[in-house]
Design a protein around this motif. Structure first.
Motif, PDB file in Angstrom:
ATOM      1  N   PRO A  11       0.818  -1.215   0.000  1.00 47.39           N
ATOM      2  CA  PRO A  11       0.000   0.000   0.000  1.00 47.39           C
ATOM      3  C   PRO A  11       0.851   1.263   0.000  1.00 47.39           C
ATOM      4  O   PRO A  11       2.031   1.241   0.375  1.00 47.39           O
ATOM      5  CB  PRO A  11      -0.812  -0.124   1.295  1.00 47.39           C
ATOM      6  N   THR A  12       0.265   2.340  -0.420  1.00 47.01           N
ATOM      7  CA  THR A  12       0.954   3.618  -0.439  1.00 47.01           C
ATOM      8  C   THR A  12       1.399   4.016   0.970  1.00 47.01           C
ATOM      9  O   THR A  12       0.742   3.697   1.962  1.00 47.01           O
ATOM     10  CB  THR A  12       0.026   4.702  -1.039  1.00 47.01           C
ATOM     11  N   ALA A  13       2.552   4.679   1.040  1.00 45.95           N
ATOM     12  CA  ALA A  13       3.128   5.211   2.289  1.00 45.95           C
ATOM     13  C   ALA A  13       3.686   4.148   3.224  1.00 45.95           C
ATOM     14  O   ALA A  13       3.975   4.432   4.377  1.00 45.95           O
ATOM     15  CB  ALA A  13       2.098   6.074   3.043  1.00 45.95           C
ATOM     16  N   ILE A  14       3.882   2.928   2.740  1.00 45.99           N
ATOM     17  CA  ILE A  14       4.343   1.844   3.608  1.00 45.99           C
ATOM     18  C   ILE A  14       5.873   1.764   3.690  1.00 45.99           C
ATOM     19  O   ILE A  14       6.425   1.091   4.566  1.00 45.99           O
ATOM     20  CB  ILE A  14       3.763   0.486   3.131  1.00 45.99           C
ATOM     21  N   ARG A 199      -3.752  -2.171   9.884  1.00 42.43           N
ATOM     22  CA  ARG A 199      -4.496  -1.131   9.176  1.00 42.43           C
ATOM     23  C   ARG A 199      -4.329   0.246   9.822  1.00 42.43           C
ATOM     24  O   ARG A 199      -4.160   1.251   9.108  1.00 42.43           O
ATOM     25  CB  ARG A 199      -5.983  -1.506   9.128  1.00 42.43           C
ATOM     26  N   ASP A 200      -4.387   0.315  11.149  1.00 38.32           N
ATOM     27  CA  ASP A 200      -4.262   1.611  11.816  1.00 38.32           C
ATOM     28  C   ASP A 200      -2.919   2.266  11.520  1.00 38.32           C
ATOM     29  O   ASP A 200      -2.836   3.490  11.362  1.00 38.32           O
ATOM     30  CB  ASP A 200      -4.438   1.452  13.335  1.00 38.32           C
ATOM     31  N   ASN A 207      -2.092   9.499   6.631  1.00 40.61           N
ATOM     32  CA  ASN A 207      -2.492  10.815   7.124  1.00 40.61           C
ATOM     33  C   ASN A 207      -1.279  11.717   7.324  1.00 40.61           C
ATOM     34  O   ASN A 207      -1.300  12.912   6.973  1.00 40.61           O
ATOM     35  CB  ASN A 207      -3.261  10.679   8.438  1.00 40.61           C
ATOM     36  N   GLU A 208      -0.204  11.144   7.876  1.00 45.89           N
ATOM     37  CA  GLU A 208       1.015  11.928   8.094  1.00 45.89           C
ATOM     38  C   GLU A 208       1.641  12.355   6.776  1.00 45.89           C
ATOM     39  O   GLU A 208       2.121  13.476   6.626  1.00 45.89           O
ATOM     40  CB  GLU A 208       2.018  11.107   8.917  1.00 45.89           C
ATOM     41  N   ARG A 209       1.620  11.441   5.794  1.00 46.23           N
ATOM     42  CA  ARG A 209       2.213  11.789   4.495  1.00 46.23           C
ATOM     43  C   ARG A 209       1.439  12.928   3.841  1.00 46.23           C
ATOM     44  O   ARG A 209       2.051  13.840   3.253  1.00 46.23           O
ATOM     45  CB  ARG A 209       2.239  10.572   3.569  1.00 46.23           C
ATOM     46  N   VAL A 210       0.126  12.883   3.896  1.00 48.80           N
ATOM     47  CA  VAL A 210      -0.664  13.962   3.298  1.00 48.80           C
ATOM     48  C   VAL A 210      -0.341  15.290   3.961  1.00 48.80           C
ATOM     49  O   VAL A 210      -0.184  16.321   3.283  1.00 48.80           O
ATOM     50  CB  VAL A 210      -2.174  13.650   3.378  1.00 48.80           C
ATOM     51  N   ASP A 211      -0.217  15.308   5.283  1.00 47.48           N
ATOM     52  CA  ASP A 211       0.146  16.540   5.985  1.00 47.48           C
ATOM     53  C   ASP A 211       1.503  17.062   5.522  1.00 47.48           C
ATOM     54  O   ASP A 211       1.694  18.277   5.352  1.00 47.48           O
ATOM     55  CB  ASP A 211       0.166  16.300   7.496  1.00 47.48           C
ATOM     56  N   ILE A 212       2.437  16.147   5.311  1.00 46.54           N
ATOM     57  CA  ILE A 212       3.777  16.543   4.832  1.00 46.54           C
ATOM     58  C   ILE A 212       3.689  17.111   3.413  1.00 46.54           C
ATOM     59  O   ILE A 212       4.337  18.109   3.079  1.00 46.54           O
ATOM     60  CB  ILE A 212       4.745  15.341   4.886  1.00 46.54           C
ATOM     61  N   MET A 213       2.864  16.481   2.565  1.00 41.77           N
ATOM     62  CA  MET A 213       2.684  16.983   1.198  1.00 41.77           C
ATOM     63  C   MET A 213       2.154  18.417   1.192  1.00 41.77           C
ATOM     64  O   MET A 213       2.620  19.260   0.424  1.00 41.77           O
ATOM     65  CB  MET A 213       1.709  16.082   0.431  1.00 41.77           C
ATOM     66  N   ILE A 214       1.174  18.669   2.038  1.00 43.76           N
ATOM     67  CA  ILE A 214       0.609  20.023   2.127  1.00 43.76           C
ATOM     68  C   ILE A 214       1.689  21.003   2.594  1.00 43.76           C
ATOM     69  O   ILE A 214       1.852  22.093   2.021  1.00 43.76           O
ATOM     70  CB  ILE A 214      -0.607  20.057   3.082  1.00 43.76           C
ATOM     71  N   LYS A 215       2.446  20.613   3.594  1.00 47.60           N
ATOM     72  CA  LYS A 215       3.525  21.456   4.111  1.00 47.60           C
ATOM     73  C   LYS A 215       4.593  21.713   3.050  1.00 47.60           C
ATOM     74  O   LYS A 215       5.177  22.799   2.977  1.00 47.60           O
ATOM     75  CB  LYS A 215       4.158  20.789   5.335  1.00 47.60           C
ATOM     76  N   ASP A 216       4.833  20.704   2.209  1.00 49.60           N
ATOM     77  CA  ASP A 216       5.882  20.816   1.186  1.00 49.60           C
ATOM     78  C   ASP A 216       5.449  21.589  -0.061  1.00 49.60           C
ATOM     79  O   ASP A 216       6.255  21.771  -0.983  1.00 49.60           O
ATOM     80  CB  ASP A 216       6.367  19.421   0.769  1.00 49.60           C
ATOM     81  N   GLY A 217       4.174  22.005  -0.110  1.00 51.12           N
ATOM     82  CA  GLY A 217       3.734  22.851  -1.219  1.00 51.12           C
ATOM     83  C   GLY A 217       2.843  22.206  -2.246  1.00 51.12           C
ATOM     84  O   GLY A 217       2.786  22.641  -3.402  1.00 51.12           O
ATOM     85  N   GLU A 258     -10.497  14.856   2.530  1.00 56.92           N
ATOM     86  CA  GLU A 258     -10.903  13.982   1.429  1.00 56.92           C
ATOM     87  C   GLU A 258      -9.686  13.301   0.795  1.00 56.92           C
ATOM     88  O   GLU A 258      -9.771  12.134   0.386  1.00 56.92           O
ATOM     89  CB  GLU A 258     -11.669  14.785   0.363  1.00 56.92           C
ATOM     90  N   ILE A 259      -8.575  14.011   0.698  1.00 53.22           N
ATOM     91  CA  ILE A 259      -7.345  13.383   0.184  1.00 53.22           C
ATOM     92  C   ILE A 259      -6.969  12.209   1.076  1.00 53.22           C
ATOM     93  O   ILE A 259      -6.645  11.113   0.596  1.00 53.22           O
ATOM     94  CB  ILE A 259      -6.176  14.395   0.121  1.00 53.22           C
ATOM     95  N   LYS A 260      -7.014  12.419   2.379  1.00 49.42           N
ATOM     96  CA  LYS A 260      -6.662  11.354   3.317  1.00 49.42           C
ATOM     97  C   LYS A 260      -7.624  10.175   3.183  1.00 49.42           C
ATOM     98  O   LYS A 260      -7.200   9.010   3.124  1.00 49.42           O
ATOM     99  CB  LYS A 260      -6.669  11.894   4.750  1.00 49.42           C
ATOM    100  N   LYS A 261      -8.916  10.472   3.115  1.00 47.20           N
ATOM    101  CA  LYS A 261      -9.916   9.405   3.012  1.00 47.20           C
ATOM    102  C   LYS A 261      -9.744   8.625   1.711  1.00 47.20           C
ATOM    103  O   LYS A 261      -9.744   7.387   1.717  1.00 47.20           O
ATOM    104  CB  LYS A 261     -11.328  10.008   3.069  1.00 47.20           C
ATOM    105  N   ASN A 262      -9.577   9.329   0.590  1.00 48.64           N
ATOM    106  CA  ASN A 262      -9.460   8.660  -0.700  1.00 48.64           C
ATOM    107  C   ASN A 262      -8.142   7.897  -0.832  1.00 48.64           C
ATOM    108  O   ASN A 262      -8.082   6.870  -1.512  1.00 48.64           O
ATOM    109  CB  ASN A 262      -9.608   9.676  -1.834  1.00 48.64           C
ATOM    110  N   THR A 263      -7.093   8.400  -0.177  1.00 47.75           N
ATOM    111  CA  THR A 263      -5.825   7.673  -0.189  1.00 47.75           C
ATOM    112  C   THR A 263      -5.941   6.397   0.632  1.00 47.75           C
ATOM    113  O   THR A 263      -5.402   5.346   0.254  1.00 47.75           O
ATOM    114  CB  THR A 263      -4.682   8.549   0.355  1.00 47.75           C
ATOM    115  N   ARG A 264      -6.662   6.453   1.742  1.00 44.28           N
ATOM    116  CA  ARG A 264      -6.887   5.241   2.535  1.00 44.28           C
ATOM    117  C   ARG A 264      -7.678   4.209   1.731  1.00 44.28           C
ATOM    118  O   ARG A 264      -7.384   3.007   1.773  1.00 44.28           O
ATOM    119  CB  ARG A 264      -7.613   5.584   3.844  1.00 44.28           C
ATOM    120  N   ARG A 265      -8.671   4.672   0.984  1.00 43.70           N
ATOM    121  CA  ARG A 265      -9.443   3.761   0.127  1.00 43.70           C
ATOM    122  C   ARG A 265      -8.547   3.154  -0.954  1.00 43.70           C
ATOM    123  O   ARG A 265      -8.666   1.966  -1.282  1.00 43.70           O
ATOM    124  CB  ARG A 265     -10.602   4.509  -0.529  1.00 43.70           C
TER     125      ARG A 265
END
Length: 301
Positions: A11-14, A199-200, A207-217, A258-265
């Motif tokens: 999975p992504t971010a693993i 899963r958790d 969730n952490e990766r998405v936050d980093i992406m937002i921070k990175d621009g 929504e990015i976090k939710k859709n990435t989890r899906r």
């Protein structure tokens, strides 16, 4: 000794990129990316493409080699990847492949399924239906024509739904009936490693990766792509949600959620795809490198 392709999935971010670089260094080899979103040079932050430092640490192929305006599909990738492997295997017995795009991974390691040619007008009509009636209409159509595909493909991906439907309509047979036929034998052996976690843990890492992406621009990256937002390459998680924000439909906080939710899906669909393959060697994402290398050495002959 045979030539071996070590394919790293999960999975992504693993942590696939990190492991691929460690293995490439250990085996003194190079990396082929099978992540279909990382092909495009305009999409870097939102696709979690390898950093400049990571790209320097090991030579990569198929990272940012295309533009979002290029027409590029899995068949072309299969052909180019096999050509690259043929070249690499002249001097190396082992090559690493990494990516979470199951179809692209399978195209290289197993080969693509054969599909009949269909009239281009069918796809044009399906694209028009997508525009006028929406994805749920096409999903229901696929459910009627091929319930097996409806239950197995990435049903939220319009490209995948339209591809399945055009085969159903154009051939008169279910898309699923063309899958898993005999394919061309490969001149190398593939050993597939799967990384996983509870899963958790996977969801927290996402969730952490998405936050980093937002921070990175990421928002600025998406702003620069507004003129191209109708392109298929940008109809992907991390971009389509922020386009909704920039269009004034959503708040920024909601778009990020929504990015976090859709990435989890997406991660859930990735695991469903890969767990169908009982030949994958699964490891917890924190497994020591030495343990993974020891298991790989058992597979070499």
């Amino acid at each position: 000794m045979h030539n071996y392709l070590i394919s790293i999935v999960g999975p992504t971010a693993i942590g696939k990129t990190t492991l691929s670089i460690k293995l490439a260094k250990h085996f003194n080899t190079e990396i082929i990316s099978a992540d279909s979103r990382q092909f495009f040079k305009e999409m870097s932050i939102g696709t979690a493409a390898p950093s400049k430092e990571e790209l320097k640490a090991a030579k990569h192929h198929f990272i940012h080699h295309k533009s979002i305006q290029d027409q590029y599909n899995v068949g072309e990738f299969e052909k180019e990847a096999l050509q690259t492997l043929e070249s690499l295997f002249k001097t190396k017995n082992i090559v690493i492949m990494v990516g979470g795009s199951g179809l692209y991974v399978d195209a290289v390691s197993k080969g693509l399924d054969y599909f009949p040619d269909v009239d281009n007008r069918i796809r044009d009509q399906l694209n028009a239906d997508l525009e006028s009636k929406g994805l749920p209409f096409l999903q229901e159509q696929l459910k009627l024509l091929d319930i097996k595909s409806y239950n197995s493909i990435a049903i939220d991906n319009p490209h995948r739904v339209i591809r399945a439907l055009e085969i159903c309509i154009g051939s008169g047979n279910p898309y699923s009936s063309f899958l898993n036929k005999d394919k061309t034998k490969r001149s190398f052996k593939t050993i597939t490693i799967g990384l996983t976690a509870d899963r958790d843990i996977i969801y927290n890492r996402i969730n952490e990766r998405v936050d980093i992406m937002i921070k990175d621009g990421l928002l600025d990256e998406v702003k620069n792509l507004i003129p191209y937002k109708s392109l298929n390459a940008l109809n992907t998680v991390g971009y389509k949600e922020l386009f909704n924000y920039l269009d004034g439909n959503w708040t920024l906080d909601f778009a990020i959620s929504e990015i976090k939710k859709n990435t989890r899906r997406f991660a859930k669909r990735q695991l469903t795809w890969f767990r169908k393959d009982d030949r994958i060697l699964w490891f917890d994402y924190e497994t020591p490198l030495d343990t993974i290398i020891a298991e790989l050495n058992k597979k070499f002959n």
